[in-house]
Design a protein around this motif. Structure first.
Motif, mmCIF file in Angstrom:
data_model
loop_
_atom_site.group_PDB
_atom_site.id
_atom_site.type_symbol
_atom_site.label_atom_id
_atom_site.label_comp_id
_atom_site.label_asym_id
_atom_site.label_seq_id
_atom_site.Cartn_x
_atom_site.Cartn_y
_atom_site.Cartn_z
ATOM 1 N N ALA A 111 3.038 7.047 -6.440
ATOM 2 C CA ALA A 111 1.753 7.877 -6.991
ATOM 3 C C ALA A 111 0.901 7.240 -8.046
ATOM 4 C CB ALA A 111 2.246 9.230 -7.520
ATOM 5 N N GLN A 112 0.676 5.752 -7.542
ATOM 6 C CA GLN A 112 -0.209 5.235 -8.534
ATOM 7 C C GLN A 112 -1.813 5.036 -7.866
ATOM 8 O OE1 GLN A 112 0.851 3.620 -11.638
ATOM 9 N NE2 GLN A 112 2.555 4.857 -11.067
ATOM 10 N N VAL B 91 0.831 -1.177 -0.057
ATOM 11 C CA VAL B 91 0.032 0.115 0.150
ATOM 12 C C VAL B 91 0.769 1.356 0.139
ATOM 13 C CG1 VAL B 91 -1.697 1.267 1.293
ATOM 14 C CG2 VAL B 91 -1.829 -1.068 1.185
ATOM 15 N N ASN B 92 1.794 1.387 0.978
ATOM 16 C CA ASN B 92 2.756 2.338 0.899
ATOM 17 C C ASN B 92 3.596 2.766 -0.394
ATOM 18 O OD1 ASN B 92 2.150 3.640 3.482
ATOM 19 N ND2 ASN B 92 3.364 1.673 4.588
ATOM 20 N N ASP B 93 3.736 1.435 -1.077
ATOM 21 C CA ASP B 93 4.711 1.804 -2.210
ATOM 22 C C ASP B 93 3.663 2.273 -3.349
ATOM 23 O OD1 ASP B 93 7.163 0.941 -3.960
ATOM 24 O OD2 ASP B 93 5.609 -0.069 -5.172
ATOM 25 N N LEU B 94 2.458 1.837 -3.233
ATOM 26 C CA LEU B 94 1.437 2.539 -4.213
ATOM 27 C C LEU B 94 1.490 4.026 -4.032
ATOM 28 C CD1 LEU B 94 -0.498 1.212 -6.284
ATOM 29 C CD2 LEU B 94 -2.338 1.753 -4.611
ATOM 30 N N PHE C 52 -5.841 0.468 -0.006
ATOM 31 C CA PHE C 52 -5.704 -0.974 0.175
ATOM 32 C C PHE C 52 -6.541 -1.629 -0.768
ATOM 33 C CE2 PHE C 52 -7.554 -4.458 2.400
ATOM 34 C CZ PHE C 52 -6.277 -5.344 2.691
ATOM 35 N N LEU C 53 -7.729 -1.306 -0.700
ATOM 36 C CA LEU C 53 -8.593 -1.911 -1.571
ATOM 37 C C LEU C 53 -8.130 -1.750 -3.225
ATOM 38 C CD1 LEU C 53 -11.998 -0.550 -0.649
ATOM 39 C CD2 LEU C 53 -11.255 -2.910 -0.164
ATOM 40 N N LYS C 54 -7.378 -0.703 -3.702
ATOM 41 C CA LYS C 54 -6.936 -0.793 -4.983
ATOM 42 C C LYS C 54 -5.694 -1.625 -4.816
ATOM 43 C CE LYS C 54 -5.508 1.906 -8.726
ATOM 44 N NZ LYS C 54 -4.849 3.012 -9.559
ATOM 45 N N THR C 55 -5.074 -1.769 -4.091
ATOM 46 C CA THR C 55 -3.703 -2.647 -3.945
ATOM 47 C C THR C 55 -4.125 -4.199 -4.133
ATOM 48 O OG1 THR C 55 -2.551 -1.183 -2.544
ATOM 49 C CG2 THR C 55 -1.715 -3.283 -2.937
ATOM 50 N N TYR C 56 -5.211 -4.560 -3.351
ATOM 51 C CA TYR C 56 -5.255 -6.003 -3.295
ATOM 52 C C TYR C 56 -6.767 -6.273 -4.328
ATOM 53 C CZ TYR C 56 -1.741 -6.292 0.115
ATOM 54 O OH TYR C 56 -0.642 -6.116 0.775
#
Length: 1001
Positions: A534-535, A527-530, A702-706
């Motif tokens: 800046a994705q 999540v933090n990498d997103l 979080f939702l966008k990541t997973y």
């Protein structure tokens, strides 16, 4: 002697403010007068508040009218009478009923019937509280009327609507606007008399000298009227005093709820937490705000019971009590939130709680509040005449041609060259500009009062169907009514809908997911990498180009960094030049020690001595300039645009400067700090507010990541966000979805996902009627999927234009039949003029028509999608007339750093702005041929040569530059690229060889 005075809150009728009315009265030696706006009480509280400054006794009332036809004037004897009048008017406004010709029996209000009405209605008897109003114009007729016999019932009723001829002209224009007609066609019956002016008291007395009893009756009536509202600094809140029956029960309840919340929020609460809690509770009790907290607790508790998502924010998010009561999800101890921003002994108003709900749930929670509490109303606001709008309205009233109106409203004319009519439009446009045009609703304010709201104002009923006050937030606070902010936003709806989609699309994952476990999300490296990269497209508050740029420059990869970024992005910090300074100090922390004043660095070490949050204003004012906390709060509020007393603010500003000089600071430093305070205080967030936003951002990230596909579907179904729909569709594709055009058997009104197959909703077909959509879905739900076009036409009543729309978008592709053949079939099977309003009882016999063999090309499909959906499902680069000369993209920018690049981009968004010298420049975000984004800037010399001409693909030549690691292109040349001609409207168009492959869908 004036019982019938109007302000411009007699909407589209009156011509000046309540303060100007008081000034007029003072000039004419009037010691007491009644404000009686037409079916409106917007100005009443401020009129009562300001009257003492002019040495005038205020009297409140209402001019009751059906349209412009005056029925009677109600005059309140006291506050109870004012409430009676408000209740009477509100009933008729809510039910849209005409006012009766005879007023009801008011207990504490007088009624004054106009002289003409009494004569016309042949009214023979009057009750004790009823009078007949006589104007100067009526005096000529009075001696010859039977009404002269009712000496003790006659009072002066000289209406006041204008100050001068200019006001009268403005009034006529307002009446023409209200009636939507040419000024020359305005009937005299729609206007007030030109003599509706205020005269000096002695002149009025002279006019009525032959009928001195009328003056005596008027004075006696006015002397018996007394209205009082407490506007003093030490006034008690008018909100609901107790949540339970008694104050002690409230205090016991809030203590119990906090103690119950402690173990839920803190595993091992230490002494610091207990001390902070005790400090807050003591102050909340002392200030009388216990019920305010409990009401907010009640609202969010009900929301949780109903499964509603919400975010509590505002200055109240600095409170540990709010955290324990689950009003907010921000831990003030963890974030070291400044208690004095939340509340201090000098603060007259309670802390601000903004509670955001999903836009889909907000109305239901509002209804709950109206049902749960007794005295509730939405807070009103006023929509005023704006310059361009009023010029357009006046242009129509004067009968100007559209071209001239456009020229005037856009300011493209030379004043000296204008004709007389156009000059009048501009002259009266300036006079009317800023006047209230109509009543509206505050964005989210709800009042819950101890007294009935009609004690303060009449209410009207906007389309939403909730009673709404006629005064705004500033007046409400003046009288001690503090709003509860119940707001709607789409971000929460996106989270909630993602969960609903997961429940059917990935039920195993859904059962294990707790979307409220924000502590876990904060520590998640993916999540933090997103955030760091800046994705963030589609994610709450962090998806805009400006925010994406800031996240990269700050290298944000944690919650605290995101909290700071969400406040730094606000206009004030950037305007003051401190955004850039913050970035410099963040990247080189030795710079803070060199550049920051030691006091500033000591006050705000976490932000390197840079003011970032609202409470920083209080800290700087208190510690740097030695203002008291009360004075510091005056400073903060004075810059927020919600503050009333400019005089008080100016005094505090002077004290700020004087105190700094006494401390030996140089003027250069003092004014540098002051400029920073002044430039951003009105825009910055409270830290707790930023922290609340960051919590919601983390949930969406979080939702966008997973669960990127489910999340992007929820984003699309809730109106998207900063960008156009097609870019969220593109983002879903980049995340692995296969995008399908609307389908008769698999699509719904909104988007729907099956595994990784995303079927676009019927909602994107702009010309598809809602009733047709409903019929399709109802029939499919009841009797199953459609097996053919004929089966569909037998089961669904649909006009030929609507079925043609569905065929053209390829919604019947499951049949395996070319859509041109399907269009032939539909036209042959349906009579174009046949009225379709119900399904057929028995399937008709079909004639077997011989249809020629037809074909459809991919390019034709793409252009049809472009027409019907607003975007195509293939790459827009495949529609280019000429194949791109290179494949450069975002991935190549680093390689070209410091050098020039030739690159193609599909326009996502462009920001048109100006430099401090007023020169135009552009910031544009584009999508490259690989589907990734890149950013460009056109400085003034280039912006003067090139313009963005709407959506499409542009070819750029420019230098790749880096600012704090953020790569962008400084454009030197730009050219918009042509699309191939639409093959549907051209014969034998050759397709470029590179575009002949099967287009992506």
């Amino acid at each position: 002697m004036y019982l019938n005075c109007h302000t411009y809150y007699s909407l589209r009728y009156g011509t000046f403010s309540e303060v100007e009315l008081l000034q007029l009265a003072q000039q004419n030696q009037v010691a007491q007068l009644a404000l009686t706006d037409i079916n409106n009480t917007s100005a009443c509280l401020n009129f009562a508040r300001k009257a003492a400054e002019f040495g005038i006794k205020p009297i409140l009332g209402i001019d009751f009218r059906n349209g412009v036809d005056q029925c009677y004037v109600g005059i309140a004897k006291n506050n109870d009478g004012y409430q009676e009048l408000n209740s009477f008017l509100s009933h008729h406004l809510h039910h849209q009923e005409k006012l009766p010709p005879i007023a009801p029996d008011f207990k504490d209000a007088y009624i004054v019937y106009p002289f003409e009405k009494v004569v016309l209605n042949n009214q023979k008897t009057l009750k004790e509280h009823e009078f007949i109003g006589v104007s100067i114009a009526n005096l000529r007729r009075l001696p010859f009327s039977r009404l002269i016999q009712l000496k003790d019932r006659l009072v002066v009723q000289q209406p006041v609507t204008f100050r001068n001829k200019r006001d009268f002209n403005a009034h006529r224009l307002l009446r023409a606007i209200d009636n939507n007609m040419l000024l020359s066609k305005l009937p005299k019956t729609e206007e007030a008399g030109e003599d509706e002016k205020m005269y000096p008291v002695q002149n009025l007395a002279a006019a009525f000298s032959e009928h001195s009893f009328i003056l005596e009756n008027t004075e006696r009536l006015m002397n018996s009227c007394h209205i009082h509202f407490d506007f003093s600094e030490g006034r008690k809140p008018q909100n609901l005093h107790t949540y339970n029956d008694t104050q002690s029960a409230d205090e016991e309840m809030i203590e119990r709820l906090c103690l119950e919340g402690l173990p839920r929020r803190y595993e091992n609460p230490d002494q610091k937490i207990h001390d902070r809690l005790r400090k807050e509770l003591d102050l909340i009790k002392k200030m009388g705000y216990v019920s305010y907290f409990l009401i907010n607790w009640d609202i969010v508790t009900e929301a949780r019971k109903r499964g509603f998502f919400y975010v509590g924010r505002g200055s109240g998010a600095n409170s540990i009590v709010a955290y324990l009561l689950k009003i907010t999800d921000v831990d003030p101890i963890d974030l070291d939130l400044y208690f004095e921003r939340f509340m201090n002994l000098y603060r007259a108003n309670p802390p601000d709680f903004d509670i955001d709900f999903s836009w889909k749930d907000r109305e239901e929670i509002t209804q709950y509040i109206f049902d749960r509490f007794q005295n509730v109303a939405l807070l009103g606001s006023y929509v005023t005449f704006q310059e361009k709008g009023v010029i357009r309205e006046l242009g129509k009233v004067f009968g100007l041609p559209k071209e001239e109106i456009d020229t005037l409203s856009e300011g493209r004319q030379q004043i000296t060259g204008l004709d007389g009519v156009s000059q009048l439009v501009l002259k009266y446009g300036q006079l009317i500009k800023g006047m209230p045009n109509y009543l509206s609703i505050h964005a989210g304010g709800i009042l819950i009062s101890e007294r009935p709201l009609h004690y303060f104002s009449a209410t009207h009923l906007p389309p939403k169907g909730f009673a709404t006050t006629m005064f705004d937030m500033v007046i409400a606070e003046d009288v001690g009514l503090y709003k509860f902010d119940i707001l709607g936003q789409r971000g929460l709806a996106k989270i909630k809908e993602t969960m609903e989609i997961l429940s059917y699309n990935r039920p195993d994952e859904f059962s294990k997911l707790d979307v409220h476990d924000v502590q876990k999300f904060k520590m998640d490296p993916m999540v933090n990498d997103l955030i760091k990269t800046a994705q963030c497209m589609g994610c709450f508050y962090v998806e805009s180009p400006a925010m994406r740029m800031l996240l990269k420059k700050l290298e944000v990869d944690n919650y605290l960094g995101l909290v700071a970024a969400s406040s730094i992005i606000r206009p004030g910090v950037a305007k003051s030049g401190m955004m850039r300074e913050y970035i410099l100090r963040h990247r080189d922390q030795d710079r803070a020690k060199e550049k920051a004043h030691p006091v500033m660095l000591n006050i705000m070490p976490e932000t390197y001595g840079v003011m970032v949050y609202q409470e920083d204003v209080i800290k700087v004012a208190h510690y740097f300039a030695d203002l008291t906390l009360g004075e510091a709060d005056v400073l903060r509020r004075g810059m927020s645009g919600k503050f009333r007393s400019r005089e008080e603010f100016e005094k505090v500003k002077e004290k700020f400067i004087d105190n700094c000089r006494k401390k030996g600071y140089a003027d250069a430093l003092i004014f540098e700090i002051w400029d920073q305070v002044a430039s951003f205080a009105g825009y910055a967030f409270a830290k707790g507010h930023s922290a609340s936003y960051a919590v919601e951002s983390y949930q969406t990230l979080f939702l966008k990541t997973y669960y990127p596909l489910e999340y992007m579907v929820a984003v699309l179904n809730n109106g998207g966000g900063f960008y156009r729909t097609e870019f969220y569709v593109h983002e879903a594709r980049m995340s692995g979805a296969t995008i399908h055009a609307p389908c008769i058997n698999k699509s719904f009104a909104i988007n729907h996902i099956y595994g990784k197959d995303l079927y676009l909703g019927y909602m994107y077909l702009r010309d598809l009627e809602g009733r047709v959509m409903e019929r399709i879905l109802r029939e499919r739900s009841q009797d199953g999927r459609f097996t053919s076009l004929e089966d569909f036409l037998d089961r669904v009543p649909i006009p030929i234009d609507q079925v043609s729309l569905l065929i053209r978008i390829d919604a019947f592709r499951f049949t395996g039949t070319n859509k041109h053949e399907l269009l032939w079939k539909a036209h042959l099977f349906l009579n174009k003029n046949m009225k379709i309003d119900h399904p057929k009882l028995f399937p008709p016999k079909r004639q077997d028509f011989k249809i020629p063999q037809l074909r459809t090309t991919d390019l034709e499909t793409a252009f049809t999608q472009l027409e019907l959906l607003g975007f195509c499902l293939c790459s827009p680069f495949q529609l280019l007339k000429e194949i791109p000369k290179n494949s450069n993209g975002s991935k190549d920018l680093e390689r070209y750093l410091g050098r020039y690049i030739d690159i193609y981009g599909y326009l996502i968004t462009v920001k048109n702005t100006r430099t401090h010298t007023g020169k135009r420049m552009y910031f544009a975000t584009l999508m490259d041929q690989q589907g990734e984004v890149f950013d460009t800037v056109l400085f003034p010399p280039v912006a003067a040569k090139y313009n963005f001409r709407g959506r499409g693909i542009y070819r750029f030549y420019g230098k790749v530059v880096s600012e704090f690691g953020f790569l962008s292109i400084e454009v030197v040349k730009m050219q918009k690229q042509d699309y191939i001609q639409d093959p549907r409207y051209a014969e034998a168009i050759p397709v470029p060889s590179g575009n002949r492959g099967i287009l992506e869908n």
